[in-house]
Scaffold this active site. Structure first.
Site: not given
Ligand code: PMP
Length: 407
Positions: A191, A219, A250
């Site tokens: 990330s 991610h 996310k």
């Protein structure tokens, strides 16, 4: 509390301040329908408009009207909290359906929800070592803190391989007895640098050595692959990874974490992981919102395409302007290397105060000292005009605070 005890806290904070990495949280109010615009509360208590350039709500799903409607409907239907742990009155149909949806997203037999991605890594990895007392865990050097903590708590044999270095991984695997159970823990998208793992090569090695694989797609999920199954789906190797872990916080814009894998393994984790058993389950409104979000994101390749187009454009414009975008990044993450905590903070402050642009400085321990950076995360909703404003602001700030690092 005794004075000398208070002093321990004071000197810890003073040390962090001296290094220029004292963390100040920007007090921002996100506003429905306005992402990536938000309002920042200043020291005087007044709010002003800013543009957020560092959110992990990568697809803006946290503001999706359908996701919000799903959360409202669940809130009205079943109330605010889950009312208990999963075992004791805290399982709703939203939790059950979400687990089925996540298992299917990653092509696995089963999934298990946790209250965050952090908890899912920590709880699962520490539990696997309880299930396999002679387990050897091989962990990428740049793994996230939640994996590192879980592996440390596992108290089993562990080896850290150099980041993405498959040869080093193999050399370390040769240290383990052939019959010992083994697990390779790694991430798909790292990330802070934005690089990706050689998943296929790691799977090849795992198969040759009879090791299990544990992939953090935090991610990657929602963002890569035809249905948003992550980098493993994009690379056609999803079926070769044993455990895929992810977050709902996310690309899906809500909160919570999960692990997917063979149903017998998920059943064993469900039955033994303290971080799953002894805590109240996710609020039903969150589970309902996440469920809606996963379903939307699966069906929306154009959101993924747009995110990648936005990040490529941003990288190109920054480089054209002489701003050192880290070359490691091959993904939607746009890290700009500054290399000094105080300067990083100063640049971030000027961007925020003079230009209304919010990019949080990233310091140690999130990244190694000397690699402090500004981690920019565009979304499908950062349009050309916002991007051009960002570039102009960066040019101005860079002229005021030159950074002498190789980019
Ligand atoms: N894994 C990685 C690689 C992460 O970067 C993070 C948090 N940013 C987590 C796990 C934890 O996820 P969550 O925020 O859902 O706790």
């Amino acid at each position: 509390m005794r004075d000398q005890d208070l002093q321990v806290f004071e000197s810890a904070v003073a040390g962090i301040r001296d290094e220029g990495r004292y963390r100040v949280f920007a007090d921002i109010m996100r506003e429905r329908g306005r992402f990536p615009h938000a309002r920042l509360r200043g020291e005087d208590g007044a709010y002003r408009d800013i543009v957020v350039w560092c959110s992990n709500d990568y697809l803006g799903q946290g503001q999706s009207p359908e996701v919000l409607d799903a959360a409202h409907a669940a809130l009205d239907q079943v109330g605010a909290g889950a009312g208990g742990t999963r075992n004791i009155a805290g399982t709703t149909s939203y939790h059950v359906d979400l687990e089925l949806e996540l298992a299917s997203l990653h092509g696995k037999e089963a999934a298990l929800l946790f209250t965050s991605g952090y908890v899912s890594n920590d709880a699962t990895l520490s539990t696997l070592a309880k299930l396999f007392p002679d387990l050897w865990i091989f962990s990428d050097a740049q793994n996230h803190a939640s994996m590192i903590e879980g592996i440390k708590r596992a108290k089993c044999e562990r080896r850290v391989f150099r980041h993405n270095d498959v040869q080093h991984l193999e050399a370390l695997m040769n240290e383990a007895p052939a019959h010992a159970p083994k697990l390779i823990a790694f991430e798909s998208v790292y990330s802070m640098d934005g690089d990706t793992a050689p998943i296929e090569q790691i799977c090849d090695l795992a198969e040759a050595y009879g090791a299990m694989t544990y992939l953090d797609e935090v991610h990657g999920v929602g963002l890569y692959g035809p249905t948003g199954g992550g980098v493993a789906e994009r690379d056609g190797v999803m079926h070769r990874v044993d455990f895929i872990e992810g977050t709902l916080a996310k690309a899906f814009g809500t909160m919570g974490g999960y692990v997917t894998g063979p149903s017998v393994a998920i059943d064993a984790i469900r039955s033994t992981a303290s971080g799953f058993i002894f805590t109240t389950s996710l609020a039903p409104s969150i589970a309902a919102a996440a469920l809606e979000s996963v379903r939307i994101v699966k069906e929306c390749p154009h959101l993924r395409d747009r995110l990648l187009e936005r990040s490529e454009r941003l990288k190109a414009l920054l480089r054209e302007a002489g701003i050192p975008v880290m070359v490691e990044s091959t993904t939607h993450i746009v890290p700009v290397l500054v290399g000094d905590a105080a300067r990083c903070k100063k640049i971030s402050d000027i961007l925020l105060n003079d230009h209304g642009i919010y990019v949080q400085p990233i310091n140690y321990p999130t990244v190694p000292r000397g690699t402090e950076r500004l981690r920019i995360t565009p979304s499908p909703f950062h349009d050309d005009e916002l991007m051009d404003r960002l570039i102009e602001a960066f040019k101005t700030v860079w002229a005021k605070c030159p950074v002498h690092v190789a980019g």
